[in-house]
Design an enzyme around this catalytic site. Sequence first.
Site, PDB file in Angstrom:
ATOM      1  N   SER A 146      11.810 -12.155  -2.266  1.00  0.00           N
ATOM      2  CA  SER A 146      11.497 -11.722  -3.629  1.00  0.00           C
ATOM      3  C   SER A 146      11.819 -10.247  -3.778  1.00  0.00           C
ATOM      4  CB  SER A 146      10.001 -11.943  -3.875  1.00  0.00           C
ATOM      5  OG  SER A 146       9.576 -11.306  -5.054  1.00  0.00           O
ATOM      6  N   TYR A 159       0.317 -10.540  -3.309  1.00  0.00           N
ATOM      7  CA  TYR A 159       1.659 -11.137  -3.378  1.00  0.00           C
ATOM      8  C   TYR A 159       2.690 -10.210  -2.724  1.00  0.00           C
ATOM      9  CZ  TYR A 159       5.828 -13.410  -5.304  1.00  0.00           C
ATOM     10  OH  TYR A 159       7.033 -14.058  -5.449  1.00  0.00           O
TER      11      TYR A 159
HETATM   12  N1  LIG Z   1       9.890 -17.238 -10.388  1.00  0.00           N
HETATM   13  C1  LIG Z   1      10.097 -15.981 -10.027  1.00  0.00           C
HETATM   14  O1  LIG Z   1      10.248 -15.095 -10.869  1.00  0.00           O
HETATM   15  C2  LIG Z   1      10.132 -15.608  -8.564  1.00  0.00           C
HETATM   16  C3  LIG Z   1      10.516 -14.298  -8.234  1.00  0.00           C
HETATM   17  C4  LIG Z   1      10.591 -13.943  -6.897  1.00  0.00           C
HETATM   18  C5  LIG Z   1      10.296 -14.871  -5.908  1.00  0.00           C
HETATM   19  N2  LIG Z   1       9.912 -16.137  -6.266  1.00  0.00           N
HETATM   20  C6  LIG Z   1       9.591 -17.064  -5.182  1.00  0.00           C
HETATM   21  O2  LIG Z   1      10.306 -18.273  -5.359  1.00  0.00           O
HETATM   22  C7  LIG Z   1       9.626 -19.305  -4.643  1.00  0.00           C
HETATM   23  C8  LIG Z   1       9.624 -20.557  -5.487  1.00  0.00           C
HETATM   24  O3  LIG Z   1       8.856 -20.319  -6.660  1.00  0.00           O
HETATM   25  P1  LIG Z   1       9.327 -20.750  -8.120  1.00  0.00           P
HETATM   26  O4  LIG Z   1       9.397 -19.531  -8.935  1.00  0.00           O
HETATM   27  O5  LIG Z   1      10.495 -21.645  -8.048  1.00  0.00           O
HETATM   28  O6  LIG Z   1       8.005 -21.519  -8.654  1.00  0.00           O
HETATM   29  P2  LIG Z   1       7.625 -23.064  -8.634  1.00  0.00           P
HETATM   30  O7  LIG Z   1       6.140 -23.116  -8.838  1.00  0.00           O
HETATM   31  O8  LIG Z   1       8.485 -23.813  -9.571  1.00  0.00           O
HETATM   32  O9  LIG Z   1       8.006 -23.503  -7.149  1.00  0.00           O
HETATM   33  C9  LIG Z   1       7.119 -23.414  -6.085  1.00  0.00           C
HETATM   34  C10 LIG Z   1       6.970 -24.794  -5.503  1.00  0.00           C
HETATM   35  O10 LIG Z   1       6.140 -24.705  -4.341  1.00  0.00           O
HETATM   36  C11 LIG Z   1       5.227 -25.802  -4.381  1.00  0.00           C
HETATM   37  N3  LIG Z   1       4.035 -25.474  -3.607  1.00  0.00           N
HETATM   38  C12 LIG Z   1       3.092 -24.549  -3.885  1.00  0.00           C
HETATM   39  N4  LIG Z   1       2.144 -24.576  -2.943  1.00  0.00           N
HETATM   40  C13 LIG Z   1       2.499 -25.526  -2.060  1.00  0.00           C
HETATM   41  C14 LIG Z   1       1.922 -26.029  -0.873  1.00  0.00           C
HETATM   42  N5  LIG Z   1       0.745 -25.550  -0.413  1.00  0.00           N
HETATM   43  N6  LIG Z   1       2.560 -27.014  -0.195  1.00  0.00           N
HETATM   44  C15 LIG Z   1       3.739 -27.528  -0.655  1.00  0.00           C
HETATM   45  N7  LIG Z   1       4.316 -27.086  -1.780  1.00  0.00           N
HETATM   46  C16 LIG Z   1       3.706 -26.101  -2.479  1.00  0.00           C
HETATM   47  C17 LIG Z   1       4.914 -25.992  -5.859  1.00  0.00           C
HETATM   48  O11 LIG Z   1       4.388 -27.275  -6.124  1.00  0.00           O
HETATM   49  C18 LIG Z   1       6.284 -25.770  -6.473  1.00  0.00           C
HETATM   50  O12 LIG Z   1       7.018 -26.969  -6.518  1.00  0.00           O
HETATM   51  C19 LIG Z   1       8.253 -18.757  -4.283  1.00  0.00           C
HETATM   52  O13 LIG Z   1       8.227 -18.411  -2.908  1.00  0.00           O
HETATM   53  C20 LIG Z   1       8.141 -17.516  -5.157  1.00  0.00           C
HETATM   54  O14 LIG Z   1       7.288 -16.551  -4.596  1.00  0.00           O
HETATM   55  C21 LIG Z   1       9.840 -16.518  -7.570  1.00  0.00           C
END
Ligand SMILES: NC(=O)c1ccc[n+]([C@@H]2O[C@H](COP(=O)([O-])OP(=O)(O)OC[C@H]3O[C@@H](n4cnc5c(N)ncnc54)[C@H](O)[C@@H]3O)[C@@H](O)[C@H]2O)c1
Length: 279
Positions: A146, A159
Amino acid sequence: MGWLEGEVALITGGGSGIGRAVALRYLAEGASVAVLGRGAEQLEEVVAAAGDRSDRVLPLTGDVRSPDDLHRAVDATVERFGKLDILVPNAGIWDYHRSVTKLDGKELSEAFDEVFGINVKGYVLAVEAAWRELVATRGSIVMTLSNASFHTDGGGPLYTASKHACLGLLRQFAYELAPRVRVNGVAVGGMRTKLRGPQSLGLQDRTLEASFAKNEASGQAQQPLIPLYDSSVEPEDFTGPYVLLASRANSGTVTGAVIPADGGIAVRGFRSPAGGAGL
Ligand SMILES: NC(=O)c1ccc[n+]([C@@H]2O[C@H](COP(=O)([O-])OP(=O)(O)OC[C@H]3O[C@@H](n4cnc5c(N)ncnc54)[C@H](O)[C@@H]3O)[C@@H](O)[C@H]2O)c1
């Protein structure tokens, strides 16, 4: 021919957001993909979205905090597709910018355990479950990192610390698993996903996409906060570096590296954060 023809990937948190987008992109590049997540319905939706490639998708329910669930996922992937080439540790939650000044000690303690349990332990356990298979194929790991792995204000302290910790894991695993397994990451910036918050803070139903909608409605999203402020925020547009880093042909000499896909946060400068549309 795709860049990942014949490869087999396992993606944690592959049922939504960037995990889902990477799963569909890897399929398009010729890979078979196992998607691990907590919700069976979400995972079935990924299978449906794969269309005529759905025979190359394996939905797996499990919690990334459980070593048993992760070992089951790796075993099921190998049983179905014969091997494992690429691991994408990705499942995560956000802390919705909760500052240390706004939480008491008990809240911080519980939220710390939950955020670190999913964001950090979940990555460690995924690698533990997968490394033997990755050694066997001389495969690779592509972690979702991230902007918060490098910079402040991409979240609150919990975070930010969890994503800095993932950068440490990436480097240590790149060291420990060389020369057999390459370990790299993509530091994604803000994307329109359903990223949720900790249950311990009552934020499990908040979604980042709702925050995006609120900012867009108020005009805040139009401000040049980052250099490429007018670039896409859809997860599909962040998948290219995941393909590049997983590709044996194109990244065979790359390990311990992170590609920032965050619109250029590191080059904001001290004055206006972007040249602007008038350039
Ligand atoms: N969306 C953003 O702006 C952003 C920015 C930087 C980093 N990220 C990172 O991207 C990654 C994915 O997030 P996203 O934005 O696609 O959101 P998202 O919520 O769509 O995806 C996260 C997924 O992880 C699953 N999950 C959560 N806890 C879990 C657990 N205990 N066991 C199994 N699955 C679990 C959720 O059900 C979901 O499907 C994360 O690591 C997040 O920190 C996102």
